[in-house]
Design a protein around this motif. Structure first.
Motif, short mmCIF file in Angstrom:
data_model
loop_
_atom_site.label_atom_id
_atom_site.label_comp_id
_atom_site.label_asym_id
_atom_site.label_seq_id
_atom_site.Cartn_x
_atom_site.Cartn_y
_atom_site.Cartn_z
N LYS A 1 0.82 -1.21 0.00
CA LYS A 1 0.00 0.00 0.00
C LYS A 1 0.85 1.26 0.00
O LYS A 1 0.44 2.29 -0.51
N ARG A 2 2.04 1.17 0.58
CA ARG A 2 2.93 2.34 0.64
C ARG A 2 3.98 2.32 -0.47
O ARG A 2 4.87 3.16 -0.48
N ASN A 3 3.86 1.39 -1.39
CA ASN A 3 4.82 1.30 -2.49
C ASN A 3 4.66 2.48 -3.43
O ASN A 3 3.55 2.91 -3.71
N VAL A 4 5.76 2.99 -3.94
CA VAL A 4 5.74 4.17 -4.80
C VAL A 4 4.96 3.93 -6.09
O VAL A 4 4.40 4.86 -6.67
N TRP B 1 12.68 -14.18 -19.12
CA TRP B 1 11.91 -13.26 -19.97
C TRP B 1 10.88 -12.49 -19.17
O TRP B 1 10.63 -11.31 -19.42
N VAL B 2 10.28 -13.16 -18.21
CA VAL B 2 9.30 -12.47 -17.35
C VAL B 2 10.00 -11.38 -16.54
O VAL B 2 9.50 -10.26 -16.41
N LEU B 3 11.18 -11.71 -15.98
CA LEU B 3 11.93 -10.71 -15.22
C LEU B 3 12.33 -9.53 -16.09
O LEU B 3 12.20 -8.37 -15.68
N LEU B 4 12.82 -9.82 -17.29
CA LEU B 4 13.23 -8.73 -18.18
C LEU B 4 12.03 -7.88 -18.61
O LEU B 4 12.09 -6.65 -18.58
N ALA C 1 8.20 -2.53 -14.46
CA ALA C 1 8.12 -2.09 -13.07
C ALA C 1 9.20 -1.07 -12.75
O ALA C 1 8.94 -0.06 -12.07
N CYS C 2 10.42 -1.29 -13.22
CA CYS C 2 11.51 -0.35 -12.96
C CYS C 2 11.24 1.01 -13.59
O CYS C 2 11.43 2.05 -12.96
N VAL C 3 10.78 1.01 -14.84
CA VAL C 3 10.48 2.27 -15.53
C VAL C 3 9.35 3.00 -14.82
O VAL C 3 9.41 4.22 -14.58
N TRP C 4 8.29 2.27 -14.45
CA TRP C 4 7.16 2.88 -13.77
C TRP C 4 7.58 3.49 -12.42
O TRP C 4 7.22 4.62 -12.09
N LEU D 1 8.88 8.04 -8.94
CA LEU D 1 9.81 8.70 -8.03
C LEU D 1 10.16 10.09 -8.53
O LEU D 1 10.30 11.04 -7.75
N GLY D 2 10.31 10.23 -9.85
CA GLY D 2 10.57 11.56 -10.43
C GLY D 2 9.41 12.51 -10.21
O GLY D 2 9.61 13.69 -9.90
N GLN D 3 8.20 12.03 -10.34
CA GLN D 3 7.01 12.87 -10.11
C GLN D 3 6.92 13.29 -8.65
O GLN D 3 6.59 14.43 -8.35
#
Length: 197
Positions: A141-144, A170-173, A179-182, A187-189
């Motif tokens: 719930k507190r995840n960015v 392939w799933v991780l990539l 997830a990393c991009v999102w 975090l930038g916002q």
């Protein structure tokens, strides 16, 4: 990442060694539940959020997840000596037990009774992992990234691996990259929108 001041921590290398030895001796197959109970609930060396973050990093590193996590925690508190001590705690006694069992049970490993016992233990380990996952959902719930995105990624990962049987790499990539991009964008916002920065 370091824990907040005043939070419990291992006070010596010996405490770190015996904590991870005890943790290793409790785990058979899926150790996620044991690790979470021991480090988050019992010893309180990590919060649920820290555990989720550290576990995610431990999963993408090469090698067994719990060994990676133990080395990360050992390094956090005692540097390289702590990482090596935690590693020794994770591996020393289980290795001795496995070698002793292999020598004692070499002739009965293929019997139907032993195979059935191992399948039963696998089912119990799967149940423990599922239960721990449900217990840790509240920390998202507190995840960015937000609850909806986290839930969508969980569902997509389950479908990709369990139903479509895509290779884990392939799933991780793919989903991990999304997830990393999102998370990076969120975090930038938050940083840009935060008047205190």
């Amino acid at each position: 990442m370091t824990s907040a001041p005043g939070t419990p921590r291992p006070h010596s290398l010996a405490e770190l060694f015996w904590a991870f030895t005890w943790l290793a001796l409790q785990g058979f197959g899926g150790v996620l539940a044991v690790v979470q109970i021991e480090l988050v609930e019992r010893r309180r060396w990590l919060t649920r959020e820290e555990f989720i973050e550290d576990w995610a990093v431990a999963q993408i590193m090469p090698g067994p997840n719990v060994v990676n996590l133990s080395m990360m925690i050992g390094d956090r508190y005692f540097g390289l000596r702590g990482a090596m001590t935690a590693l020794a705690g994770m591996l020393l006694f289980p290795l001795l037990i496995v070698l002793a069992l292999a020598a004692l049970l070499a002739g009965v490993a293929d019997t139907p009774q032993v195979q059935g016992a191992l399948r039963g233990m696998g089912a119990v380990a799967a149940g423990l992992i599922a239960g721990t996952g449900l217990k840790l959902v509240a920390a998202l719930k507190r995840n960015v990234m937000g609850w909806i995105m986290c839930g969508s990624l969980i569902a997509a990962t389950f479908v990709a691996i369990a139903w479509l049987r895509w290779p884990l790499a392939w799933v991780l990539l793919g989903l991990g990259g999304v997830a990393c991009v999102w998370a990076y964008r969120r975090l930038g916002q938050i940083t840009v929108g935060d008047p205190g920065t």
